[in-house]
Design a protein around this motif. Sequence first.
Motif, short mmCIF file in Angstrom:
data_model
loop_
_atom_site.label_atom_id
_atom_site.label_comp_id
_atom_site.label_asym_id
_atom_site.label_seq_id
_atom_site.Cartn_x
_atom_site.Cartn_y
_atom_site.Cartn_z
N ALA A 78 0.78 -1.20 0.02
CA ALA A 78 0.05 -0.11 0.03
C ALA A 78 0.85 1.15 0.01
N SER A 79 1.71 1.16 0.85
CA SER A 79 2.76 2.45 0.63
C SER A 79 3.57 2.60 -0.64
N ILE A 80 3.71 1.39 -1.02
CA ILE A 80 4.55 1.79 -2.52
C ILE A 80 3.82 2.16 -3.51
N ALA A 81 2.46 1.86 -3.22
CA ALA A 81 1.23 2.21 -4.19
C ALA A 81 1.02 3.81 -4.18
N ILE A 82 1.19 4.40 -2.79
CA ILE A 82 1.02 5.77 -2.50
C ILE A 82 2.24 6.52 -3.37
N ILE A 83 3.32 5.99 -3.15
CA ILE A 83 4.53 6.72 -3.98
C ILE A 83 4.29 6.57 -5.28
N VAL A 84 3.98 5.44 -6.01
CA VAL A 84 3.84 5.38 -7.54
C VAL A 84 2.58 6.34 -7.97
N LEU A 85 1.43 6.31 -7.27
CA LEU A 85 0.44 6.93 -7.94
C LEU A 85 0.54 8.44 -7.59
N ASP A 86 1.29 8.97 -6.62
CA ASP A 86 1.84 10.21 -6.27
C ASP A 86 2.58 10.67 -7.37
N GLN A 87 3.58 10.02 -7.75
CA GLN A 87 4.67 10.25 -8.88
C GLN A 87 3.94 10.49 -10.30
N LEU A 88 2.88 9.63 -10.41
CA LEU A 88 2.14 9.77 -11.53
C LEU A 88 1.20 10.79 -11.79
N GLY A 89 0.99 11.77 -10.77
CA GLY A 89 -0.08 12.66 -10.72
C GLY A 89 -1.52 12.36 -10.42
N ALA A 90 -1.84 11.25 -9.66
CA ALA A 90 -3.24 10.87 -9.39
C ALA A 90 -3.75 11.74 -8.64
N GLY A 91 -3.18 12.56 -7.79
CA GLY A 91 -4.16 13.72 -7.08
C GLY A 91 -4.34 13.01 -5.57
N LEU A 92 -5.24 13.76 -4.92
CA LEU A 92 -5.77 13.41 -3.80
C LEU A 92 -6.31 11.70 -3.78
N VAL A 93 -7.06 11.61 -4.57
CA VAL A 93 -7.70 10.06 -4.57
C VAL A 93 -6.66 9.04 -4.74
N GLY A 94 -5.48 9.32 -5.52
CA GLY A 94 -4.46 8.21 -5.64
C GLY A 94 -3.72 8.26 -4.29
N VAL A 95 -3.85 9.05 -3.49
CA VAL A 95 -3.23 8.93 -2.03
C VAL A 95 -4.39 8.22 -1.16
N LEU A 96 -5.40 8.71 -1.14
CA LEU A 96 -6.32 8.26 -0.17
C LEU A 96 -6.67 6.68 -0.26
N VAL A 97 -6.96 6.24 -1.50
CA VAL A 97 -7.24 4.74 -1.72
C VAL A 97 -6.21 3.79 -1.10
N PRO A 98 -4.96 3.96 -1.63
CA PRO A 98 -4.04 2.98 -1.10
C PRO A 98 -3.84 3.29 0.63
N LEU A 99 -3.91 4.59 1.03
CA LEU A 99 -3.92 5.09 2.34
C LEU A 99 -4.83 4.18 3.28
N TRP A 100 -6.06 3.96 2.73
CA TRP A 100 -7.09 3.51 3.53
C TRP A 100 -6.73 2.00 3.76
N PHE A 101 -6.10 1.27 2.71
CA PHE A 101 -5.53 -0.01 2.81
C PHE A 101 -4.52 -0.13 3.89
N PHE A 102 -3.58 0.87 3.78
CA PHE A 102 -2.53 0.75 4.74
C PHE A 102 -3.13 0.92 6.25
N ILE A 103 -4.16 1.77 6.59
CA ILE A 103 -4.45 2.01 7.80
C ILE A 103 -5.20 0.70 8.15
N ALA A 104 -6.03 0.01 7.48
CA ALA A 104 -6.88 -1.19 7.68
C ALA A 104 -5.74 -2.28 8.14
N ALA A 105 -4.60 -2.51 7.31
CA ALA A 105 -3.65 -3.26 7.71
C ALA A 105 -3.01 -3.11 8.99
N CYS A 106 -2.86 -1.82 9.32
CA CYS A 106 -2.31 -1.27 10.56
C CYS A 106 -3.40 -2.11 11.56
N GLY A 107 -4.75 -1.69 11.42
CA GLY A 107 -5.71 -2.21 12.30
C GLY A 107 -5.69 -3.98 12.57
#
Length: 418
Positions: A309-338
Amino acid sequence: MTAPATTGSLRVVLHPGDSLSRGQRLVYVFVLGALTALGPFTIDLYLPAFPALKEQFGVTDGAVQLTLTATTLGFAIGQLLVGPWSDKVGRRLPLIIATTVHIAASIGAATAPNIELLAMFRVLQGMGAAAGGVVAMATVRDLFGGKPLVRMLSRLAMVNGLAPILAPLIGSQMLQFTSWRGIFVFLSFYGLAVVIASILLIVETLPPARRREAGHSTMRQRYKALFSDRIFVGVALIGAMVFSGLFSYLSASPFLFQQVYGLDAQQYGLLFAVNSVGVVLGVQISARLAQRVGPQWILACSTATLLLASIAIIVLDQLGAGLVGVLVPLWFFIAACGFSFPLVQVIGLAAHGKEAGTAASVLGALNFGVAGLISPVVGWLGITTATPMAMVMASTAAVAVIMLWVVVRPRTVPALTH
């Protein structure tokens, strides 16, 4: 301490908590949950006020983040003090004294005239708040073992995972009618409520006889029992990495989402509310799976998800995916913390009932101490995109994966008893 098992029509009682009614267990969950939440609320409730603190004191982003680091380091030190102390004198006295320190420090933080004094009071706040989480976890281990321990720790883990997520949401709503100083006044009243609940509702779960058990009566013996256990050391380090990844996000998020992506305090709080669903789902599904599958195998899946999930945030951020590109993999990162939080606690405490307070303090101190050291790295890298935050998150996740397979070694973890 375990009670003798009975046969026939009588109920088999393996641990003191097995004889508690459903209503009594709910009371424990409610009160111990409130104790557990004190620390995360103390740390995270003022996150939405970071921009206001920066403006009022005329300091940098990094200076404001250091007040957060100060709290986490205080929390780590406090846990190391309270845990062994509670194994020596019982659970209630350290809780009451430490939380009283928290109340006084909260009042000091509310009246701090500069960032330096605020940081000092935040250290004391963290030290005072440390008792709640340690005593709650140790109390559960005093009362339960095996799979009942999984269920009770999962409930505390849900609180512990939700509190850092919900605290900024509550803080952002409070900023609509009070300043950042009002947040610290609120924390002083929360601490007072914890002291009152401790006096009225917390029963001592560590009798004097258990404080003097052979081989576990001194601090040296308790620490030796913990640090000679490879599995405990490994899961403690995994827990520290998972929490540090989450904390890197928490410390960077006020600047990332409010200054880079332009969200206001209320929108920022709503974002945390959505992410809290991930924590709830993660903890609940994890606890249910742990009844059937070894917790170490679930932890293997959750740590791998953190890394992906954290690698996905980096890739999507570098590709210019914007806020949604950060929030979606971030949600899975936080769920995995849970998913990860209750598993770390269960594996870490399962074999250490005789030094539960010290074990809980080491787990908590590593979480907050390491997180306090790692989270400022995001600020030093610069918070102009999501990539620096995600890079730190990916690094902590990678270390967690390595610790699991190299140090813990899942195939060597004993199965839980019923």
